[in-house]
Design a protein around this motif. Structure first.
Motif, mmCIF file in Angstrom:
data_model
loop_
_atom_site.group_PDB
_atom_site.id
_atom_site.type_symbol
_atom_site.label_atom_id
_atom_site.label_comp_id
_atom_site.label_asym_id
_atom_site.label_seq_id
_atom_site.Cartn_x
_atom_site.Cartn_y
_atom_site.Cartn_z
ATOM 1 N N ARG A 87 -20.698 -18.842 59.516
ATOM 2 C CA ARG A 87 -19.913 -20.180 59.130
ATOM 3 C C ARG A 87 -18.289 -19.671 59.109
ATOM 4 O O ARG A 87 -18.058 -18.495 58.390
ATOM 5 C CB ARG A 87 -20.286 -20.666 57.864
ATOM 6 C CG ARG A 87 -21.690 -21.319 58.005
ATOM 7 C CD ARG A 87 -21.730 -22.559 58.637
ATOM 8 N NE ARG A 87 -21.204 -23.778 58.073
ATOM 9 C CZ ARG A 87 -21.520 -24.622 57.228
ATOM 10 N NH1 ARG A 87 -22.866 -24.681 57.017
ATOM 11 N NH2 ARG A 87 -20.887 -25.698 56.845
ATOM 12 N N HIS A 104 -27.287 -31.689 53.277
ATOM 13 C CA HIS A 104 -25.927 -31.932 53.340
ATOM 14 C C HIS A 104 -25.234 -31.117 51.919
ATOM 15 O O HIS A 104 -24.169 -30.415 52.178
ATOM 16 C CB HIS A 104 -25.453 -33.229 53.378
ATOM 17 C CG HIS A 104 -24.023 -33.423 53.916
ATOM 18 N ND1 HIS A 104 -23.036 -33.629 53.323
ATOM 19 C CD2 HIS A 104 -23.563 -33.433 55.361
ATOM 20 C CE1 HIS A 104 -21.763 -33.715 53.787
ATOM 21 N NE2 HIS A 104 -21.975 -33.654 55.127
ATOM 22 N N TYR A 137 -18.034 -24.989 53.883
ATOM 23 C CA TYR A 137 -19.004 -24.148 53.365
ATOM 24 C C TYR A 137 -18.129 -23.039 52.608
ATOM 25 O O TYR A 137 -17.005 -22.570 53.212
ATOM 26 C CB TYR A 137 -19.910 -23.312 54.401
ATOM 27 C CG TYR A 137 -21.125 -22.678 53.905
ATOM 28 C CD1 TYR A 137 -22.086 -23.596 53.304
ATOM 29 C CD2 TYR A 137 -21.387 -21.276 53.711
ATOM 30 C CE1 TYR A 137 -23.204 -23.133 52.629
ATOM 31 C CE2 TYR A 137 -22.518 -20.931 53.274
ATOM 32 C CZ TYR A 137 -23.507 -21.687 52.765
ATOM 33 O OH TYR A 137 -24.529 -21.117 52.172
ATOM 34 N N GLU A 190 -25.939 -28.758 50.330
ATOM 35 C CA GLU A 190 -26.108 -27.548 50.425
ATOM 36 C C GLU A 190 -25.044 -27.043 51.490
ATOM 37 O O GLU A 190 -24.322 -25.988 51.259
ATOM 38 C CB GLU A 190 -27.346 -26.884 50.604
ATOM 39 C CG GLU A 190 -27.547 -25.459 51.087
ATOM 40 C CD GLU A 190 -27.041 -24.406 50.029
ATOM 41 O OE1 GLU A 190 -27.110 -24.689 48.927
ATOM 42 O OE2 GLU A 190 -26.799 -23.307 50.376
ATOM 43 N N THR A 191 -25.248 -27.506 52.562
ATOM 44 C CA THR A 191 -24.702 -26.924 53.886
ATOM 45 C C THR A 191 -23.425 -27.402 54.213
ATOM 46 O O THR A 191 -22.546 -26.646 54.989
ATOM 47 C CB THR A 191 -25.555 -27.203 55.130
ATOM 48 O OG1 THR A 191 -25.573 -28.408 55.329
ATOM 49 C CG2 THR A 191 -27.003 -26.512 55.005
ATOM 50 N N ASP A 192 -22.864 -28.363 53.587
ATOM 51 C CA ASP A 192 -21.680 -28.940 54.159
ATOM 52 C C ASP A 192 -20.812 -29.601 53.067
ATOM 53 O O ASP A 192 -19.878 -30.568 53.423
ATOM 54 C CB ASP A 192 -21.939 -30.242 55.096
ATOM 55 C CG ASP A 192 -22.380 -29.664 56.616
ATOM 56 O OD1 ASP A 192 -21.583 -29.022 57.023
ATOM 57 O OD2 ASP A 192 -23.523 -29.658 56.924
ATOM 58 N N GLU A 223 -33.343 -26.735 52.571
ATOM 59 C CA GLU A 223 -32.354 -25.639 52.772
ATOM 60 C C GLU A 223 -31.418 -26.298 53.781
ATOM 61 O O GLU A 223 -30.548 -25.405 53.814
ATOM 62 C CB GLU A 223 -33.235 -24.550 53.197
ATOM 63 C CG GLU A 223 -33.767 -24.874 54.361
ATOM 64 C CD GLU A 223 -35.068 -23.593 54.417
ATOM 65 O OE1 GLU A 223 -35.196 -22.910 53.783
ATOM 66 O OE2 GLU A 223 -35.767 -23.752 55.564
ATOM 67 N N ILE A 224 -31.438 -27.293 54.340
ATOM 68 C CA ILE A 224 -30.343 -27.692 55.214
ATOM 69 C C ILE A 224 -29.961 -29.208 54.785
ATOM 70 O O ILE A 224 -29.090 -29.899 55.468
ATOM 71 C CB ILE A 224 -30.717 -27.984 56.595
ATOM 72 C CG1 ILE A 224 -32.009 -29.124 56.888
ATOM 73 C CG2 ILE A 224 -31.234 -26.687 57.195
ATOM 74 C CD1 ILE A 224 -32.129 -29.536 58.040
ATOM 75 N N GLU A 281 -30.968 -34.686 57.572
ATOM 76 C CA GLU A 281 -29.947 -34.115 58.434
ATOM 77 C C GLU A 281 -30.593 -33.899 59.845
ATOM 78 O O GLU A 281 -29.758 -33.606 60.710
ATOM 79 C CB GLU A 281 -29.422 -32.760 57.683
ATOM 80 C CG GLU A 281 -28.610 -32.971 56.556
ATOM 81 C CD GLU A 281 -29.329 -33.451 55.239
ATOM 82 O OE1 GLU A 281 -30.632 -33.378 55.161
ATOM 83 O OE2 GLU A 281 -28.705 -33.958 54.387
#
Lengths: 353, 353, 353, 353
Positions: free
Chosen positions: D135, B95, D140, B97-99, B92-93, B153
């Motif tokens: 965010r 890269h 994102y 997905e989040t960035d 879920e964190i 991450e």
């Protein structure tokens, strides 16, 4: 002009101006930017400075984004101007059509490229008008952007008045005008007009401005003259894998080349080399120059035997429309001795026959 | 360790390892590649050499492609492994997905990213199994790829046996295994195992291998250990605006860093810096280290007042899960004096309270 | 032949065969399917039965999917055969090019449509060969599918031997062969050959089979003759909004029309109407038939004055290539009196001049 | 209430309201529309009439488009409200997330779906606020649309004041509000408020209005309350394979159901059936009703043995969150005897234990 290169480098350079390396001014700027740490993703002082210099260059408060290459620059610019059910009109040999492997369609999720003919690589406005007006139903993509290349893929250059007419045509039909300026420097050098005159003053809404072919390692600039069109373009770049983390290395070469004047100087040099090559080739019986040589490309009609033998001897160049037509590109790095060697080889092969 | 930088550079560097510049070995290799002309689009000798060196590095006949950045490398790799109606499972964190601003979804035209939890940034295989098996109907995207990040991450590193289990799990469920190796060098330096052990021998099918964060200007490598999966990947790169014309400048740094050993040396240096920072911070009362520090990141739980004051004094770092958790990244360019300065400032702020 | 319709309906019907309604056999089958409850999404007995009947129809164990319309059927079929960096070759007036608003490009996320000419709406195989072979570099989308329309958009019909040659050509160049069979029924009725002969025995890999224009309310079938190509096509349909929940109402009409023979009978009727119209028009001086009339369309060259006056009097028809060429389509619902009325009006207008 | 169906139909109907057939009013309207010829692609009088009736229904000059199914309706609506780098916020069990196979991501070329929790299937506005605000960087996707389902996937109904708060929240954060109204009829029947009150007066910008589950064969309506948002939506539908050629058969059922009142009557009937089922089940010891039963679904917590045995005996229903929770849907076609039979079987199985 610079002196000759070693034989190893001599013969492949005319294939394209992206066979050249990084020019000293761009290199030096990268070296200077490579001092310690810098904020990533464009929040650094080189990026700010490069954007400002481009605003000065164009004499307007334009929005500037640096991306990795011309295919991405063109495709992102077009995607920001249209939806998937729209179409983009361009010349049938435009780079976005012939050399980007469907990138415009990919970035825009299906936008159709509509092709129009035109002499000397320049778009024919009557054909544009016909293309826009022949369909007005929802069963065919709606034209939304007119895209031109300056200098063109055939080494010709749109004049300021031609550009004015193109801008007027695009806007009359409710289209935006995009310019693929991979070689805008060469057009500027040829015309001796300001960047503003050749872009926004002629109606260009968005420009992809070339850096790579003019002496940089990597990187082009996307320039929005209408700031409203740039809305969220940063998101678009990021999602499409076109936001450099160490942005300073994309931005700094622009500083180096604009501050030093190399941006125009390199282009002028390449043009002069092409003019010299043209001059040499015109003196050879049986060799015809195909289009008005205005920028840094010389298109020549070679006898098939000459063309084949040149290739066999290691010269590298693109052939178009069959064997007979060859393109020789000059770059910031081309030198007179190279041109002499090429011209001499062609002369020798031609007179042998 | 290198000596201290000027104060101007000191305080922003810990925000990310991409705040560092180009390392000497990469720079020197670019300089050497910048000699005269070279064939464009990867048909040059530097590209060939860099590919060979990576094949040596991984001790296998892998297929290698150089792209501009990690977002593109990850997205193109994933797109080559799945269709739009498939899904990719990741932490879920992660890269991706989040960035990456939906890049995976964009390049794959809609592929869904399914998230699973897991301690210390490492994917939980029971959660993966649950995610794969809870739906088997056509109303939900079919899981096709498992994507992990090594180092993670959160600065932790999957052990070889953890990787083996992940590879087995992915393949058992008919999925391909993708590794986001933006910091694989740091994982290699931490584990002292061969690149082969941590990738294809553990079941990794496709790897995105980081260059930028480890000392290059721009550029990552996409490495296919199963050559069949690489079919037409060159077309995919070209269409997506990820084929560099002057490819030599993306390839040469790999030569410089692999031949000189800088690729692992830089990563090991960054890890050592992080270890040193961890050591310093552990001695400060009230400061907790959040995750096992294995690669080049230190996550610490700071009192809100300390965190705010650090920022006010110009230190730059990422905060996660609210104000309390701060990430400090070390890079090839971090030096001991910088670490000392940061640790001293935190100590001073902490004891002031 | 059926008797005349009221005047209100008379004059617009020749615009297209999709101006007709639902034929009795399709209607009756829907009524029978509308008994109580049925499993959704195709897990009902009507869908199973319709698939079986189509397998009988084609004398092979093909995979069958029902989708809502022809644009979706064509686009999904093409998307299942190629990636975004591929291209599809078709005739320059193919429906996928001229009348689907870039749907093929959209569903395939950027696949390029390459156009080739050809007499009478039939693809020219020399032009196909030229298109496939003129480029073999990654800067241009790679041809992966050849798509033909049977019957063609100009109302002509490929003969079995022409189809054999097309299939051989496609496969020789490593392409798949797709057939847009929106009017395959009309081709079958014209040629008096089996569906198998005109499809998979001639090399067709995937077929979009028309139902709407031949008498259904909505719905086409996508038929995969190579089951491997159908892998996960159900997911593709679902994601693209082409999986009907009450599938029985898409499937049942196929049962009604195939069991009763209406599928071919309707098409034969439409063809006969077109033949009759052609016969009538040939007798009028100054009116020329443009292409060999083989299916259910009659293309005629009308004097501009006649064309304009016809429209003014309420007749509806498509004009192509300027005012002079008009298309009149006949359907399962066209009746002799309507044809007489149209022919009489044209005769009257023509002789007035 | 209608009388019982044959045993064959009895047991599968509760799986979903799309297991029901075409209601008499929709059927009759299709029969009336099936008179002779009609202009294609929506230029017919039934389409015009259906649009007008929907404008009357919503008491505003909205823009109406008919598409084939709910997945397409939702996806096209969302695609018209956002770009690929945007995100859509919805409840974690929203249909667009859980049952459309990534269609929203596909139609929008990568738009991310962000999930928020919320009791009883209703979106939690604090969670929405957190998701929007946590965010604000370009790494994102930017939230651009809030999408809710009315009635919800758990059979609950947002009250007018809840809708007002949702609309205010969406607009406060610069988002558009989309409503998936696959079962808006059931919500209307439950609340006894006007369609206007539950949509545009509460801030809904675009609505997908369900027809299929309420008694039609196929077809939903996309309704734009802000006409500016509907710009070129017709092109979008066409390109995405959602423009029916024989549009009259999608439009006519709306006429039949709106003019006759069946649209609300059917929904009210389904709600009453669910209420009756709830009442019957509440009387069985050991059976719990899971959520407030407001629309046409009853969610019950069944002992695993009961659930399994029900399935073994041929009853068809969806299970959620493991074996224990079963969903029973009622439709316009459900009748009291069916409910009695189901309740009796559950009672019998429950008391056996």
């Amino acid at each position: 002009m610079r002196s000759s290169h070693g034989a190893a480098h001599l013969k492949n350079q005319f294939a394209s101006d992206n066979y050249a390396g990084i020019c000293p001014e761009a290199w030096q700027a990268m070296a200077e930017a490579n001092q310690g740490f810098a904020n990533a993703y464009g929040e650094d002082r080189w990026t700010a400075r490069a954007c400002d210099l481009l605003r000065d260059f164009f004499e307007t408060d334009c929005q500037v984004y640096f991306v990795f290459n011309g295919t991405a620059g063109n495709s992102l610019a077009l995607a920001s101007l249209c939806n998937s059910y729209h179409s983009v009109i361009c010349h049938e040999i435009a780079h976005v059509e012939t050399d980007e492997c469907g990138a415009a369609e990919f970035f825009s999720n299906g936008t159709k490229i509509l092709l129009v003919p035109g002499e000397n690589g320049k778009i024919d406005l009557d054909a544009v008008a016909h293309t826009v007006t022949r369909r007005a139903d929802i069963h065919y993509p709606k034209p939304k952007v007119l895209s031109i290349t300056q200098a063109t893929e055939l080494g010709t250059v749109y004049s300021p008045s031609e550009l004015q007419a193109i801008g007027a045509c695009a806007h009359e039909f409710g289209m935006r005008l995009h310019m693929d300026g991979a070689r805008l420097g060469n057009a500027l050098a040829h015309l001796d007009r300001t960047p503003a005159d050749l872009t926004w003053r002629a109606g260009v809404d968005v420009l992809t401005l070339g850096g790579t072919k003019n002496g940089m390692a990597v990187g082009e600039a996307v320039v929005f003259f209408d700031p409203a069109l740039a809305e969220e373009f940063d998101y678009r770049c990021k999602q499409a894998g076109q936001l450099a983390s160490k942005m300073r290395f994309l931005a700094a070469p622009w500083i180096g080349m604009l501050e030093s004047g190399a941006y125009l100087r390199n282009a002028a040099h390449a043009n002069r080399c092409a003019a010299l090559l043209e001059e040499r080739l015109r003196q050879i019986p049986g060799i015809d120059i195909c289009y008005p040589r205005q920028a840094n490309a010389v298109f020549v009609s070679l006898p098939p035997r000459v063309s084949q033998e040149l290739e066999r001897r290691g010269w590298r160049f693109y052939t178009f429309i069959g064997l007979g037509q060859a393109r020789f590109m000059c770059s910031w790095q081309t030198c007179e001795a190279d041109i002499d060697a090429l011209a001499a080889e062609i002369r020798s092969l031609s007179t042998e026959a």
